[in-house]
Write a protein that holds these residues in place. Sequence first.
Motif, PDB file in Angstrom:
ATOM      1  N   TYR A 155       0.862  -1.177   0.000  1.00  0.00           N
ATOM      2  CA  TYR A 155       0.000   0.000   0.000  1.00  0.00           C
ATOM      3  C   TYR A 155       0.902   1.233   0.000  1.00  0.00           C
ATOM      4  O   TYR A 155       1.789   1.348   0.846  1.00  0.00           O
TER       5      TYR A 155
ATOM      6  N   GLN B 171       0.958   7.820   1.923  1.00  0.00           N
ATOM      7  CA  GLN B 171       0.453   9.091   1.413  1.00  0.00           C
ATOM      8  C   GLN B 171       0.819  10.243   2.345  1.00  0.00           C
ATOM      9  O   GLN B 171      -0.041  10.893   2.921  1.00  0.00           O
TER      10      GLN B 171
ATOM     11  N   GLU C  83      -5.547  21.435  -2.297  1.00  0.00           N
ATOM     12  CA  GLU C  83      -5.903  21.197  -3.702  1.00  0.00           C
ATOM     13  C   GLU C  83      -7.048  22.118  -4.078  1.00  0.00           C
ATOM     14  O   GLU C  83      -8.021  22.267  -3.333  1.00  0.00           O
TER      15      GLU C  83
ATOM     16  N   ALA D 110       1.237  16.747  -7.492  1.00  0.00           N
ATOM     17  CA  ALA D 110       0.531  15.468  -7.577  1.00  0.00           C
ATOM     18  C   ALA D 110       1.337  14.481  -8.415  1.00  0.00           C
ATOM     19  O   ALA D 110       1.988  14.861  -9.385  1.00  0.00           O
TER      20      ALA D 110
ATOM     21  N   ALA E  62       0.855  10.316  -9.980  1.00  0.00           N
ATOM     22  CA  ALA E  62      -0.073   9.204 -10.140  1.00  0.00           C
ATOM     23  C   ALA E  62       0.487   7.937  -9.526  1.00  0.00           C
ATOM     24  O   ALA E  62       1.660   7.612  -9.688  1.00  0.00           O
ATOM     25  N   ASP E  63      -0.365   7.222  -8.797  1.00  0.00           N
ATOM     26  CA  ASP E  63      -0.048   5.906  -8.250  1.00  0.00           C
ATOM     27  C   ASP E  63      -1.254   5.017  -8.513  1.00  0.00           C
ATOM     28  O   ASP E  63      -2.170   4.954  -7.704  1.00  0.00           O
TER      29      ASP E  63
ATOM     30  N   ASP F 168      -4.684   4.411  -9.736  1.00  0.00           N
ATOM     31  CA  ASP F 168      -5.814   5.310  -9.958  1.00  0.00           C
ATOM     32  C   ASP F 168      -5.883   6.416  -8.911  1.00  0.00           C
ATOM     33  O   ASP F 168      -6.877   7.148  -8.840  1.00  0.00           O
ATOM     34  N   ARG F 169      -4.817   6.551  -8.097  1.00  0.00           N
ATOM     35  CA  ARG F 169      -4.796   7.591  -7.067  1.00  0.00           C
ATOM     36  C   ARG F 169      -3.760   8.653  -7.397  1.00  0.00           C
ATOM     37  O   ARG F 169      -2.785   8.385  -8.099  1.00  0.00           O
ATOM     38  N   LEU F 170      -3.982   9.844  -6.867  1.00  0.00           N
ATOM     39  CA  LEU F 170      -3.018  10.923  -6.982  1.00  0.00           C
ATOM     40  C   LEU F 170      -2.445  11.190  -5.597  1.00  0.00           C
ATOM     41  O   LEU F 170      -3.167  11.632  -4.697  1.00  0.00           O
ATOM     42  N   LEU F 171      -1.161  10.916  -5.414  1.00  0.00           N
ATOM     43  CA  LEU F 171      -0.494  11.116  -4.145  1.00  0.00           C
ATOM     44  C   LEU F 171       0.253  12.444  -4.153  1.00  0.00           C
ATOM     45  O   LEU F 171       0.337  13.126  -5.167  1.00  0.00           O
TER      46      LEU F 171
ATOM     47  N   THR G 158      -5.658  18.607   2.542  1.00  0.00           N
ATOM     48  CA  THR G 158      -5.458  17.169   2.637  1.00  0.00           C
ATOM     49  C   THR G 158      -4.320  16.904   3.627  1.00  0.00           C
ATOM     50  O   THR G 158      -3.294  17.583   3.597  1.00  0.00           O
ATOM     51  N   ASN G 159      -4.507  15.934   4.474  1.00  0.00           N
ATOM     52  CA  ASN G 159      -3.526  15.559   5.503  1.00  0.00           C
ATOM     53  C   ASN G 159      -3.258  16.689   6.498  1.00  0.00           C
ATOM     54  O   ASN G 159      -2.180  16.788   7.075  1.00  0.00           O
TER      55      ASN G 159
END
Length: 462
Positions: free
Chosen positions: A77, A80, A86, A244, A246-247, A249-252, A312-313
């Motif tokens: 996993y 993040q 954003e 950003a 890509a990982d 289908d996610r954007l980290l 975020t975070n």
Amino acid sequence: MPLPSGRTTTQNVFGYTDRFSARPGEQLSFHISCAGPPTYDAALVRLRHGYDGQAGPGFLEAEVPSTIDGTYPGQYYACQPGSYVEVPDPNGLLANPDALVIRAAVFPTLPRDNRSGSLGAYRVSQSSVGFTGERQAVMGTWDEATMTGWALLLDDGKPSFVWSEGGQRRTLTLEQELTAHQWYRLEVELPRSAGQITLRQTPLEHCADRVSPAASAAVPEQANATASAVWTASSMPFRIGALARADGDRLLAATAFNGKIGGIRIERATADASTAREPVAAWHFGRSRRPDGLLLWDVADEGPHALHGRCTNAPVRGVTGPEFQGVVEDFRLVPDEFDGENELLGDFGIIGGGAAGSEIDCWNPALGSPPGTLILATSGPFSDSYLLVTEEIFEMLPGMGGTEQPAVRSDMVYCALEGGGGFFSVGSIAWTGSLSHNGYDNNIARITGNVLRRFRDEKPLE
């Protein structure tokens, strides 16, 4: 690392629990990520001693049979880390930097961040977070994988602007590295058609330290580059404080910024007059759109397009900015008085050389210490390497170090609570590093044993 049980540990298996603790009968969830190993072993252990250096007895644990014992399939996993804002931009106002004028104030805390290595008894690694401080993004849409978009960032501590021309990476970087804990204004001016890109930085005076720019030899700097204005936009969202990546289908988060960012203003030069500009966005991190005024997830854009952002975070909000004018600070705190046996406790240990050698905490009713708390012992004096934590102050003003600030100390406290319960706090994480001294024959180990035996007794605490 081999353990007494015959099992081994590996740094390729990471995990955490959904909570720090649980009572008997409650459940904990474990979240495990395996970077390589197809399986992992799980067992419940009682940790007796976690430090494996020569100063202590080594790593000591005892297995406790439980239903979780066994081998489990491993899965990777992605971590993040990195906090950022954003900004949804449905009309693409920020996707193309054409004719933009960008301003931001930055306060880098780790402009050339490298946190890997050993810090006393602590071992720190950045391998699990996936990025270093070589580049730290202030804002932008840059996509490193496709070489598209744009970004204002620090490149090895130096202000830099990166953009894409025809799918090729272009950069403009200043010569000076920014000094940590110093406010700077960064500005970028971009052409509407083929022309000149200008990047400049200006050191800012701050009420907490008027001499910092001069002391660090910080001077304004400007650099220029020619651009074709054939911008190549990216598909990445506009972010502040990180970019950003890509990982699946996610954007980290990528290239996260270490420090404070504020005063962001973006304008766009109009087509009819080179000196005329129209506002695009102006984010204010200290204002809230909520009725209760709380600074939570939303970031207000005071510009005409309402490009409100989303945190975020949990980046820290409402910190002092470059326009901060100072507050009244009263350092005349009265040292706590206490009655007790005059004995020197814990002048030994493998963490900082004593039982109060790291991550200290003290009695403070303003921060939640309940009435009736007894201060059994206190530590000190500390050096100026120990400072009040940022949660307790507005800015790092003079007088915050251990030689001047009486609140920089470690207190050992006890408090009996209504209902028969209570708490005992040692005031420093270094307490554990003193337990094994002299084969566990010392006053820190004896106090710990006495407390644990009393708390296991069913009689109400008094």
